[in-house]
Design an enzyme around this catalytic site. Structure first.
Site, short mmCIF file in Angstrom:
data_model
loop_
_atom_site.label_atom_id
_atom_site.label_comp_id
_atom_site.label_asym_id
_atom_site.label_seq_id
_atom_site.Cartn_x
_atom_site.Cartn_y
_atom_site.Cartn_z
N LEU A 48 59.68 49.01 -55.09
CA LEU A 48 59.66 49.07 -53.63
C LEU A 48 60.46 50.25 -53.12
O LEU A 48 61.28 50.83 -53.83
CB LEU A 48 60.20 47.78 -53.02
CG LEU A 48 61.70 47.47 -53.09
CD1 LEU A 48 62.04 46.36 -52.10
CD2 LEU A 48 62.15 47.09 -54.48
N CYS A 49 60.19 50.58 -51.86
CA CYS A 49 60.90 51.61 -51.11
C CYS A 49 60.80 52.96 -51.82
O CYS A 49 59.73 53.53 -51.91
CB CYS A 49 62.34 51.17 -50.87
SG CYS A 49 63.13 52.01 -49.48
N HIS A 50 61.89 53.50 -52.36
CA HIS A 50 61.84 54.75 -53.10
C HIS A 50 61.64 54.54 -54.60
O HIS A 50 61.46 55.51 -55.35
CB HIS A 50 63.11 55.58 -52.86
CG HIS A 50 63.22 56.08 -51.45
ND1 HIS A 50 63.87 55.36 -50.46
CD2 HIS A 50 62.77 57.20 -50.86
CE1 HIS A 50 63.80 56.03 -49.32
NE2 HIS A 50 63.15 57.15 -49.54
N GLY A 55 56.56 47.22 -52.21
CA GLY A 55 57.03 46.93 -50.86
C GLY A 55 57.54 48.21 -50.21
O GLY A 55 57.90 49.16 -50.90
#
Length: 289
Positions: free
Chosen positions: A185-187, A264
């Protein structure tokens, strides 16, 4: 009332390195997460399958302007998915590329969240003394591999070694070839770049993915002093160039499942991604027997 500063805060432990500004932390870091208990009906009790978490082990991320961002694994993006997987009955092995301790953005720890604090303490020994990824690779790739999924946390620390690691590449290839799940998720999806190989089709071309919006890393994250400069490359842009479809535009807590890939968009998605990952891995464990 004193206005909070938007200037990145110098990290006294490293030359020309900076933590996020007071203003940005006030805007981004909540004292509690949205964790409200697990959602699955029955935990896995077979004891055969577990999850491999590949964490970032480097703190300082070089920026375009020569500064360094004092970063690592984001606590919420690491610990909330871990909490759901752990409660679902899956032991989590922690590995880093170097074998050095996992680095955390401790400034993003939700200070009033007992559930997050609890799972952090439970796994602190493994986070402080992780496996070296190269040393566990034979076990991962074995015909009787105990790993049912691979989890790569978010945090800008994922930009450092993970996208360039031959070991990360082999683990991801193994997961795709053996119908195991990749959770990130994210980075964290920056690590997927490890699969890129000159002259060959990208293994995740055509897959849908949620990822942190480049527009924020190019705009607000610099304007409010979250980062001390511009990133050397952008994760969503890079994944699009490799043929992936980024399905989110903003940061809303969106999650996505496309085949074996579960993703995500931000810390806001950590709880929902943990719920999704627990359900998917429980179903897969039942299939494998």
């Amino acid at each position: 009332m004193t206005e909070l500063s938007k200037k990145p805060v110098p990290d006294r432990a490293e030359y020309n390195a900076f933590f996020p500004s007071e203003f940005s932390l006030n805007a981004y870091v909540a004292p509690k997460t949205d964790f409200n208990g697990v959602q699955f009906s029955q935990a896995y009790t077979g004891g055969k399958y577990k999850v491999l978490m590949i964490a970032a082990d480097e703190r300082y991320l070089p920026m375009q302007n020569g500064t360094r961002f004092s970063t690592g694994n984001h606590p919420v993006e690491t610990l909330l998915p871990m909490l759901h997987l752990h409660e679902a009955g899956f032991e989590i092995d922690v590995a880093t590329v170097s074998g050095n301790p996992a680095k955390f953005e401790m400034w993003a720890m939700p200070k009033d969240d007992e559930a997050v604090a609890g799972i952090f303490q439970t796994y602190l020994p493994k986070l402080q003394q992780p496996l070296k990824l190269a040393d566990v690779l034979a076990q991962v790739l074995a015909p009787d591999s105990p790993y049912i999924g691979v989890f790569i946390p978010g945090g800008h620390g994922a930009f450092n070694a993970l996208p360039h690691s031959a070991e990360v590449k082999r683990v991801l290839e193994w997961a795709l070839q053996n119908n195991r799940h990749i959770i990130t998720l994210c980075h964290g999806p920056a690590a997927l770049v490890a699969l890129a190989e000159a002259g060959k089709d990208f293994a995740l071309a055509g897959y849908q993915v949620c990822v942190f919006p480049d527009a924020l890393d190019e705009g607000a994250n610099i304007e409010i002093g979250y980062m001390p400069g511009r990133l050397r490359w952008l994760v969503a842009q890079k994944l699009k160039e490799l043929g992936m479809e980024v399905v989110n535009e903003g940061m809303s807590g969106q999650v996505c499942q496309d085949r074996q890939l579960l993703t995500g968009d931000s810390p806001l998605a950590a709880n929902a991604l943990g719920i999704l990952a627990a359900d998917v891995l429980l179903a897969r464990a039942a299939e494998l027997g």
